[in-house]
Each structure stands twice: as C-alpha cells, then as structure tokens.
Design a protein around this motif. Sequence first.
Motif, PDB file in Angstrom:
ATOM      1  N   ASP A  43       9.898   1.281   2.685  1.00  0.00           N
ATOM      2  CA  ASP A  43       9.488   1.598   4.408  1.00  0.00           C
ATOM      3  C   ASP A  43       9.153   1.425   5.459  1.00  0.00           C
ATOM      4  OD1 ASP A  43       7.260   0.733   2.925  1.00  0.00           O
ATOM      5  OD2 ASP A  43       6.697   2.359   2.075  1.00  0.00           O
ATOM      6  N   PRO A  82       0.028   6.742   3.210  1.00  0.00           N
ATOM      7  CA  PRO A  82       0.874   7.092   3.340  1.00  0.00           C
ATOM      8  C   PRO A  82       0.984   8.335   4.127  1.00  0.00           C
ATOM      9  CG  PRO A  82      -1.266   7.743   1.749  1.00  0.00           C
ATOM     10  CD  PRO A  82      -1.929   6.568   2.307  1.00  0.00           C
ATOM     11  N   GLU A  83      -0.203   7.877   5.926  1.00  0.00           N
ATOM     12  CA  GLU A  83       0.374   8.697   6.810  1.00  0.00           C
ATOM     13  C   GLU A  83       1.271   7.572   8.155  1.00  0.00           C
ATOM     14  OE1 GLU A  83      -4.347  10.809   7.275  1.00  0.00           O
ATOM     15  OE2 GLU A  83      -3.836   8.404   9.347  1.00  0.00           O
ATOM     16  N   GLY A 139       5.094   8.249   5.465  1.00  0.00           N
ATOM     17  CA  GLY A 139       4.749   9.614   4.414  1.00  0.00           C
ATOM     18  C   GLY A 139       5.085   9.866   3.372  1.00  0.00           C
ATOM     19  N   HIS A 140       4.573   9.096   2.113  1.00  0.00           N
ATOM     20  CA  HIS A 140       4.575   8.943   0.881  1.00  0.00           C
ATOM     21  C   HIS A 140       3.565   8.371  -0.021  1.00  0.00           C
ATOM     22  CE1 HIS A 140       6.450   4.922   0.294  1.00  0.00           C
ATOM     23  NE2 HIS A 140       6.910   5.079   1.114  1.00  0.00           N
ATOM     24  N   GLU A 141       3.254   8.281  -1.104  1.00  0.00           N
ATOM     25  CA  GLU A 141       1.811   8.000  -2.166  1.00  0.00           C
ATOM     26  C   GLU A 141       2.644   6.254  -3.055  1.00  0.00           C
ATOM     27  OE1 GLU A 141      -0.570  10.209  -3.491  1.00  0.00           O
ATOM     28  OE2 GLU A 141      -1.245  11.030  -1.450  1.00  0.00           O
TER      29      GLU A 141
END
Length: 237
Positions: free
Chosen positions: A191, A131-132, A135-137
């Motif tokens: 991503d 996530p770092e 930017g999402h999970e």
Amino acid sequence: MRPLIGVTTYREQARWGIWHEQADVLHAVYSRSIEAAGGVAVLLPPGDPEGASSVAARIDGLIIAGGADVDPSRYDAEPHERTVGWREDRDDWELAMLDAAAAARLPVLGICRGMQVMAVHGGGTLDQHVPEIAGHEDHSPGGDEFGVIDVDVVPGTLLGRAVGDKGSVHCHHHQAVREHPGFVASAHAADGVLEAMEDPSRPFWLAVQWHPERIEDAGLFRALVEAARRPASPAPS
C-alpha cells in the motif's frame, strides 16, 4: 566474546506475583532473539539521558524497541486524536541513546516505534494514523493482534543482504515514517507505507516497521550481532 546488545524497554504499571507497581519490562522474545543470534541482551530502561554516553561505551550494539507513540512535539506536530500515551521519559532516553550510539559508531537496529524514533532523531516526521493514508487497518488490526503484510525489499540494501526478498512480516503499528532525512527507503508495503529504512553513511544503522522478533527469520538479529562483533569504524573526516 559474545557482543552485548543493549535493548530499550518500557516502564509501565505491571502485575507479577504479589506485586502491582511500576516495572521496567520488555517482551522476552527480544532477548531470546538476541541470544539465538549469538549476542547477550542488556536491558536499558528509561534513565537519565546524561548517562547515555556511559552506556554506549559499554555495549556493542543497540536496539530501539517497540512501544508507545512518539510525542508529536518532537517533530513539531500537533497530536492526532489517535496519538495517545506517549512517554516523555522514554523519548528523552532513546533520543539520547541514539546521540551516544552515533558518537560511538555503534550498530543500531530500530524496531517498530524504534524506526519512528530514529526518523525523528534524524529530523524526520511521522504520519500519525496509518489507516488514513493506507485506507485499511491491516498494519494493526487491534488489541494484541499482529497484522500480517507483504513487503518488498529494495535489492542491494543492507536490509536485503540481511533478509533477502522478504515476503510476509508481522506488524503492529498505527503510525509510520513520512520524512526520513539521512535515510534511504529499503522496504515498502504493497500500500506504499514505508516499512524499512537505513542510513548508507553508517556501517549498520537500520530500522524496520515490522516485528522481526515475532517470526522465525532471525536475519536482522544475526546481522546486528555480526556488526557488533566488528570494531567500530572511525567517523568520516
């Protein structure tokens, strides 16, 4: 003869019947996927690393299965606050099995944690909390829920020949491979997270960050079993 496919397992405190004690366990979908592809599953719980060569001499292919985080000290890193619960015995065993599989020229498929172990075995490193960087999970929504993400497969790769232009996959990982010496990238998520890699110098040495045993497409298991049917190729001179 149906190829024998060794698949590594967890060693965890478990409950079944009247028992509640340490057990060697693995999701049954792994064995079912191997059997559906024409192989015979052989479960390989964490053992004495000195026995890895003996195991490799008796199996035709190897799967490094999903599981806990890899100990960050294996790739010279300090633990992230979200990196927990690594299993030293399993790290020792799976790294030894990869040594033995390489020496025996066995086909290998890494799944989720298995991809990370294969990268570390080759001298690579991991991003310890996706996530770092993403930017999402979406790669691991939490609990026992699998994320569903789209991946782009590199045309002409071993992975591409096994699964084609892959669309959605099921994943459950909060870590990812950052550096992967000796491997080439064969799939990415939208991503940018690396979702598959392979070693072009070997006949079948492939890893995916997703869980192919969780979906109907069994192309990866069929490809592994077919590779396991072929005689081991000689090591390059």
